[in-house]
Motif scaffolding. Structure first.
Motif, PDB file in Angstrom:
ATOM      1  N   GLN A   1     106.293-114.905  44.652  1.00 20.23           N
ATOM      2  CA  GLN A   1     106.958-113.687  45.113  1.00 20.23           C
ATOM      3  C   GLN A   1     106.604-112.542  44.185  1.00 20.23           C
ATOM      4  O   GLN A   1     106.694-112.654  42.985  1.00 20.23           O
ATOM      5  CB  GLN A   1     108.465-113.896  45.138  1.00 20.23           C
ATOM      6  N   VAL A   2     106.198-111.428  44.782  1.00 23.93           N
ATOM      7  CA  VAL A   2     105.818-110.268  43.989  1.00 23.93           C
ATOM      8  C   VAL A   2     107.058-109.587  43.433  1.00 23.93           C
ATOM      9  O   VAL A   2     108.040-109.385  44.133  1.00 23.93           O
ATOM     10  CB  VAL A   2     105.022-109.269  44.854  1.00 23.93           C
ATOM     11  N   GLN A   3     106.985-109.257  42.170  1.00 19.36           N
ATOM     12  CA  GLN A   3     108.088-108.529  41.536  1.00 19.36           C
ATOM     13  C   GLN A   3     107.561-107.376  40.713  1.00 19.36           C
ATOM     14  O   GLN A   3     106.567-107.521  39.985  1.00 19.36           O
ATOM     15  CB  GLN A   3     108.879-109.468  40.620  1.00 19.36           C
ATOM     16  N   LEU A   4     108.226-106.240  40.822  1.00 13.35           N
ATOM     17  CA  LEU A   4     107.967-105.095  39.952  1.00 13.35           C
ATOM     18  C   LEU A   4     109.281-104.794  39.250  1.00 13.35           C
ATOM     19  O   LEU A   4     110.304-104.592  39.912  1.00 13.35           O
ATOM     20  CB  LEU A   4     107.515-103.873  40.749  1.00 13.35           C
ATOM     21  N   VAL A   5     109.263-104.771  37.940  1.00  9.79           N
ATOM     22  CA  VAL A   5     110.486-104.559  37.176  1.00  9.79           C
ATOM     23  C   VAL A   5     110.295-103.377  36.244  1.00  9.79           C
ATOM     24  O   VAL A   5     109.443-103.419  35.347  1.00  9.79           O
ATOM     25  CB  VAL A   5     110.872-105.815  36.376  1.00  9.79           C
ATOM     26  N   GLU A   6     111.088-102.325  36.456  1.00  3.51           N
ATOM     27  CA  GLU A   6     111.009-101.134  35.627  1.00  3.51           C
ATOM     28  C   GLU A   6     111.951-101.268  34.428  1.00  3.51           C
ATOM     29  O   GLU A   6     112.978-101.946  34.505  1.00  3.51           O
ATOM     30  CB  GLU A   6     111.398 -99.871  36.402  1.00  3.51           C
ATOM     31  N   SER A   7     111.601-100.581  33.371  1.00  3.34           N
ATOM     32  CA  SER A   7     112.458-100.507  32.193  1.00  3.34           C
ATOM     33  C   SER A   7     112.183 -99.198  31.474  1.00  3.34           C
ATOM     34  O   SER A   7     111.186 -98.523  31.753  1.00  3.34           O
ATOM     35  CB  SER A   7     112.205-101.690  31.252  1.00  3.34           C
ATOM     36  N   GLY A   8     113.088 -98.831  30.563  1.00  2.00           N
ATOM     37  CA  GLY A   8     112.857 -97.671  29.722  1.00  2.00           C
ATOM     38  C   GLY A   8     113.644 -96.436  30.090  1.00  2.00           C
ATOM     39  O   GLY A   8     113.557 -95.414  29.405  1.00  2.00           O
ATOM     40  N   GLY A   9     114.406 -96.483  31.166  1.00 10.54           N
ATOM     41  CA  GLY A   9     115.201 -95.317  31.537  1.00 10.54           C
ATOM     42  C   GLY A   9     116.346 -95.094  30.557  1.00 10.54           C
ATOM     43  O   GLY A   9     116.613 -95.918  29.680  1.00 10.54           O
ATOM     44  N   ALA A  24     104.541-106.067  36.439  1.00 10.74           N
ATOM     45  CA  ALA A  24     104.293-106.721  37.723  1.00 10.74           C
ATOM     46  C   ALA A  24     104.093-108.212  37.514  1.00 10.74           C
ATOM     47  O   ALA A  24     103.491-108.637  36.529  1.00 10.74           O
ATOM     48  CB  ALA A  24     103.062-106.110  38.378  1.00 10.74           C
ATOM     49  N   SER A  25     104.598-108.982  38.427  1.00 18.01           N
ATOM     50  CA  SER A  25     104.424-110.432  38.339  1.00 18.01           C
ATOM     51  C   SER A  25     104.396-111.038  39.738  1.00 18.01           C
ATOM     52  O   SER A  25     104.719-110.375  40.723  1.00 18.01           O
ATOM     53  CB  SER A  25     105.566-111.065  37.530  1.00 18.01           C
ATOM     54  N   GLY A  26     103.973-112.278  39.812  1.00 15.11           N
ATOM     55  CA  GLY A  26     103.980-112.974  41.087  1.00 15.11           C
ATOM     56  C   GLY A  26     102.612-113.104  41.720  1.00 15.11           C
ATOM     57  O   GLY A  26     102.415-113.927  42.600  1.00 15.11           O
ATOM     58  N   ARG A  27     101.695-112.266  41.305  1.00 13.09           N
ATOM     59  CA  ARG A  27     100.331-112.340  41.787  1.00 13.09           C
ATOM     60  C   ARG A  27      99.483-111.445  40.895  1.00 13.09           C
ATOM     61  O   ARG A  27     100.007-110.650  40.133  1.00 13.09           O
ATOM     62  CB  ARG A  27     100.216-111.876  43.227  1.00 13.09           C
ATOM     63  N   THR A  28      98.178-111.550  41.033  1.00  8.22           N
ATOM     64  CA  THR A  28      97.327-110.630  40.298  1.00  8.22           C
ATOM     65  C   THR A  28      97.307-109.279  41.005  1.00  8.22           C
ATOM     66  O   THR A  28      97.299-109.203  42.226  1.00  8.22           O
ATOM     67  CB  THR A  28      95.891-111.176  40.182  1.00  8.22           C
ATOM     68  N   PHE A  29      97.316-108.227  40.232  1.00  6.43           N
ATOM     69  CA  PHE A  29      97.291-106.882  40.788  1.00  6.43           C
ATOM     70  C   PHE A  29      95.920-106.230  40.599  1.00  6.43           C
ATOM     71  O   PHE A  29      95.806-105.011  40.623  1.00  6.43           O
ATOM     72  CB  PHE A  29      98.411-106.041  40.183  1.00  6.43           C
ATOM     73  N   ILE A  69     100.471 -91.185  33.211  1.00  5.88           N
ATOM     74  CA  ILE A  69     100.515 -92.574  33.678  1.00  5.88           C
ATOM     75  C   ILE A  69      99.350 -93.334  33.057  1.00  5.88           C
ATOM     76  O   ILE A  69      98.220 -92.839  33.009  1.00  5.88           O
ATOM     77  CB  ILE A  69     100.428 -92.648  35.213  1.00  5.88           C
ATOM     78  N   SER A  70      99.643 -94.534  32.610  1.00  3.23           N
ATOM     79  CA  SER A  70      98.599 -95.414  32.089  1.00  3.23           C
ATOM     80  C   SER A  70      98.888 -96.837  32.564  1.00  3.23           C
ATOM     81  O   SER A  70      99.981 -97.114  33.074  1.00  3.23           O
ATOM     82  CB  SER A  70      98.537 -95.355  30.565  1.00  3.23           C
ATOM     83  N   ARG A  71      97.903 -97.703  32.424  1.00  2.84           N
ATOM     84  CA  ARG A  71      98.116 -99.088  32.848  1.00  2.84           C
ATOM     85  C   ARG A  71      97.384-100.054  31.937  1.00  2.84           C
ATOM     86  O   ARG A  71      96.317 -99.732  31.388  1.00  2.84           O
ATOM     87  CB  ARG A  71      97.692 -99.287  34.296  1.00  2.84           C
ATOM     88  N   ASP A  72      97.968-101.222  31.803  1.00  2.00           N
ATOM     89  CA  ASP A  72      97.388-102.333  31.063  1.00  2.00           C
ATOM     90  C   ASP A  72      97.035-103.395  32.097  1.00  2.00           C
ATOM     91  O   ASP A  72      97.919-104.111  32.581  1.00  2.00           O
ATOM     92  CB  ASP A  72      98.414-102.842  30.043  1.00  2.00           C
ATOM     93  N   ASN A  73      95.760-103.479  32.452  1.00  2.00           N
ATOM     94  CA  ASN A  73      95.344-104.370  33.523  1.00  2.00           C
ATOM     95  C   ASN A  73      95.356-105.846  33.106  1.00  2.00           C
ATOM     96  O   ASN A  73      95.345-106.728  33.966  1.00  2.00           O
ATOM     97  CB  ASN A  73      93.959-103.984  34.036  1.00  2.00           C
ATOM     98  N   ARG A  99      97.822-102.157  47.909  1.00  2.00           N
ATOM     99  CA  ARG A  99      96.641-103.000  47.753  1.00  2.00           C
ATOM    100  C   ARG A  99      95.368-102.283  48.180  1.00  2.00           C
ATOM    101  O   ARG A  99      94.587-102.803  48.974  1.00  2.00           O
ATOM    102  CB  ARG A  99      96.832-104.272  48.583  1.00  2.00           C
ATOM    103  N   THR A 100      95.168-101.078  47.703  1.00  2.00           N
ATOM    104  CA  THR A 100      93.924-100.362  47.936  1.00  2.00           C
ATOM    105  C   THR A 100      93.588 -99.564  46.688  1.00  2.00           C
ATOM    106  O   THR A 100      94.415 -99.427  45.794  1.00  2.00           O
ATOM    107  CB  THR A 100      94.018 -99.381  49.121  1.00  2.00           C
TER     108      THR A 100
END
Length: 123
Positions: A1-9, A24-29, A69-73, A99-100
């Motif tokens: 199951q795909v999950q996106l969990v925010e934090s830091g607010g 993000a978890s549950g699958r590769t993004f 915005i940045s990301r750690d792939n 998914r695009t």
């Protein structure tokens, strides 16, 4: 199951900074575009900015020069660094994924959403 969990607010004074994270978890993004939206009370959900898999970025005009915005792939995590915060930035901030490779600005283009994290900027 795909999950996106925010934090830091949280609560910050005008002019301050916050960094939000979305894990993000549950699958590769791999190949996914990630985005941040926000929703203030009584308003529609608004696109804030997005980042593609290859780290192209796009921001709404109201946050350009203040938000990054940045990301750690490797760890499937995306970040939103918010500087020079204003009271009008107060909202619930949501992480989203699609998914695009193209960054979209409409909420209906994103199939995965986090639960949101509250950001409150006091004047």
């Amino acid at each position: 199951q795909v999950q996106l969990v925010e934090s830091g607010g949280g609560l910050v004074q005008a002019g301050g900074s916050l960094r939000l994270a979305c894990a993000a978890s549950g699958r590769t993004f791999e190949g996914y575009t990630m985005a941040w939206f926000r929703q203030a009370p009584g308003k529609e959900r608004e696109f804030v900015g997005g980042i593609s898999w290859v780290r192209s970025t796009y921001y709404v005009d109201s946050v350009k020069g203040r938000f990054t915005i940045s990301r750690d792939n490797v760890n499937d995590t995306v970040y939103l660094q918010m500087n020079s915060l204003k009271p009008e930035d107060t909202a619930v901030y949501y992480c989203a994924a699609r998914r695009t490779s193209r960054i979209a600005t409409q909420a209906y283009d994103y199939g995965y959403w986090g639960q949101g994290t509250q950001v409150t900027v006091s004047s």
